[in-house]
Design an enzyme around this catalytic site. Structure first.
Site, short mmCIF file in Angstrom:
data_model
loop_
_atom_site.label_atom_id
_atom_site.label_comp_id
_atom_site.label_asym_id
_atom_site.label_seq_id
_atom_site.Cartn_x
_atom_site.Cartn_y
_atom_site.Cartn_z
N SER A 52 -10.29 -0.18 6.80
CA SER A 52 -9.67 -0.12 5.48
C SER A 52 -8.93 -1.36 5.01
CB SER A 52 -8.71 1.07 5.40
OG SER A 52 -9.45 2.23 5.14
N SER A 58 -9.81 2.01 2.49
CA SER A 58 -8.88 2.71 1.63
C SER A 58 -7.83 1.83 0.97
CB SER A 58 -8.17 3.79 2.47
OG SER A 58 -7.39 3.20 3.48
N LYS A 99 0.85 -1.19 0.00
CA LYS A 99 0.00 0.00 0.00
C LYS A 99 0.89 1.24 0.00
CE LYS A 99 -3.96 2.03 2.48
NZ LYS A 99 -4.84 1.97 3.67
N1 GLN Z 1 -13.44 4.45 5.60
C1 GLN Z 1 -12.91 4.94 6.84
C2 GLN Z 1 -12.50 6.38 6.68
O1 GLN Z 1 -12.69 6.90 5.65
C3 GLN Z 1 -11.77 4.10 7.31
C4 GLN Z 1 -10.52 4.38 6.60
C5 GLN Z 1 -9.39 3.57 7.11
O2 GLN Z 1 -9.58 2.58 7.81
N2 GLN Z 1 -8.20 4.00 6.77
O3 GLN Z 1 -12.00 6.99 7.58
#
Ligand code: GLN
Length: 490
Positions: free
Chosen positions: A186, A162, A79
């Site tokens: 995410s 994400s 990532k």
């Molecule tokens: N979808 C969540 C957010 O937008 C979690 C994102 C994440 O876990 N990095 O904050």
């Protein structure tokens, strides 16, 4: 797709040790598959030369009888939130344009020390803010799956976010496994959307050093892989005690794969009433019930539990996470690295750099975060959210008296179409309704593919364990995986 890219990490490792193929052959197959699948936009930067060098080094180690372990020669996607020495590390943001760190994150260093091969940097939501991989400066990543019926039949679908690039790459067989990070879901949510396994370890289990920060009290790295066994192998390669991260935990690193005994007789599985949420499609509810049956058939004891503050987790998360993000992102000022847009004076240079460098969602979070931390609102929002967070953690602590793991669905829906929910942040945030509570409590949790929706898209089941209960989590997940027998591919 070649036969080699279809192998799991465990199978590829076995093939490498038996000399059936070389790490270089395996890597080259992945590199050609990546080229053929560029339409998914799963990678921000491919690193083929580095991959081939690492693969050759792995083959040389093996020939000399010095292969390091299960990950030696295994090609992975990283990532783009992980700093990788000399390789572009952008967090999916314009503001980190051209940033090539002079250092390596601890987690990726651990993987390289374990012999793994880097294929490239995986696409992601900007600064890990999102649930659909649509906020990346480098454009959206697509899910390799397509719905076979319904409103979205044949349309481009999101991979979740994400860690969307990581999940899409693993599902599409253009990486054997991938690193992700999970702040509120995410790793698990994109894992569920792409039909693969996503594991978020206990907060503090993987070092955050060299992982570009979103919300530091929540961020945690973890693996995305095609099987529970592969997740165990990757986790072992990622975890370490790291004095460079003050929240890193000094505990021995277990042989996680050894936890997959298949024996969960007597395991107490909690089913929380509060995760039954109005509007959840019946197929999600049915899959959850199916999961309960599978575990019971394997000898687990099913316990009804209550986590009374569940409904406050998401609103509290959307105060705590932006608050920490607004503070973490203050460092991007155009002075030291990344983008700089010059203005008349210093203040204008800051303003222009940040105005051009950050996308909409990041700006929204910085504004919310700054607001909830401001003198007049700190008590009303931030402090209250922290108190709610404590209650959520207390709920789980109380639950562990009566159960050893908790079973829930991973997401309230299957993957949606690109463009859907885009203009409605609340609808987007609701994706994490089932994953956020474990994040707020710092608990380990795993999502595994357990069935298909009526439209033929993968759906995930989600297990949560007490702190450092990764072995229990993996054992229970392994049993669910065998029972579900999920073999569908995009
Ligand atoms: N979808 C969540 C957010 O937008 C979690 C994102 C994440 O876990 N990095 O904050």
């Amino acid at each position: 797709m070649s036969a080699l890219t279809n192998l799991t990490i465990a199978q590829a490792g076995a093939g490498l040790s038996k000399g059936e193929f070389t790490a270089r052959e395996l890597t080259d197959d992945y590199l050609s598959a990546m080229e053929a699948a560029r339409g998914l936009n799963a990678y921000i930067e491919e690193t083929p030369e580095r991959a081939q060098m690492m693969a050759d080094a792995s083959d040389a180690r093996r020939t000399a009888g010095n292969a390091v372990g299960a990950l030696d020669g295994i090609p992975l996607a990283i990532k783009d939130l992980f700093c990788t020495e000399g390789a572009l590390s952008t967090a999916g943001s314009h503001i980190l344009d051209g940033f090539r760190p002079a250092y390596e994150s601890t987690v990726t260093q651990n993987l390289w020390d374990a012999g793994a091969v880097m294929l490239g940097k995986a696409n992601m939501d900007e600064f890990a803010m999102g649930s659909a991989n649509i906020t990346s400066y480098y454009g959206p990543t697509l899910n390799p799956w397509k719905a076979r019926s319904g409103d979205n039949a044949g349309k481009d679908l999101v991979p979740g976010g994400s860690s969307g690039g990581s999940a899409s790459a693993v599902a599409a067989r253009i990486a054997a496994g991938a690193t992700g990070t999970d702040t509120g879901g995410s790793i698990r949510q994109p894992g569920a959307f792409c039909g693969i396994v996503g594991l978020k370890p206990t907060y503090g289990r993987c070092s955050r050093w060299g992982v570009i920060a979103f919300a530091s009290s929540l961020d945690q790295a973890g693996p995305l892989a095609r099987t529970v066994e592969d997740s165990a192998l990757m986790l072992e390669g990622m975890v370490s005690y790291d004095p460079k991260d003050s929240t890193s935990v000094d505990l021995p690193v277990p042989n996680y794969a050894a936890a997959l005994t298949g024996d969960i007789r007597g395991l107490r599985v909690g089913v929380p009433a509060e995760y039954r949420i109005d509007g959840t499609p019946s197929e999600i509810e049915t899959l959850w019930q199916q999961g309960v049956h599978w575990l019971r058939d394997a000898g687990a004891e099913i316990v009804d539990i209550s986590l009374p503050h569940t409904k406050y987790a998401l609103p509290a998360y959307y105060i705590v996470a932006p608050a920490e993000a607004s503070s973490n992102l203050a460092r991007y000022d155009g002075m030291r690295y990344g983008l700089r847009v010059d203005g008349e004076d210093l203040a204008e240079t800051y303003e222009r750099t940040r105005a051009e460098g950050f996308g909409h969602e990041v700006k929204r979070r910085v504004m919310i975060g700054t607001y909830v931390l401001s003198a007049g609102y700190y008590d009303a929002y931030y402090l209250k959210a922290q108190r709610v967070r404590t209650r959520i953690a207390d709920d789980f602590r109380a639950a562990w008296d009566s159960c050893d793991v908790i079973l829930t669905p991973t997401t309230p829906n299957a993957a949606f179409a690109l463009g859907e929910k885009q203009d409605d942040p609340i609808a987007m945030y609701l994706n994490d309704i089932f994953t956020v509570p474990a994040s707020m409590a710092g608990l380990p949790a795993i999502s595994l593919p357990a069935g298909l929706s009526g439209d033929g898209l993968p759906l995930g089941l989600h297990l949560i364990a007490p702190p450092f209960g990764e072995e229990t989590l993996l054992r229970a997940a392994g049993v669910l995986e065998s029972a579900a027998g999920f073999t569908a591919q995009p």
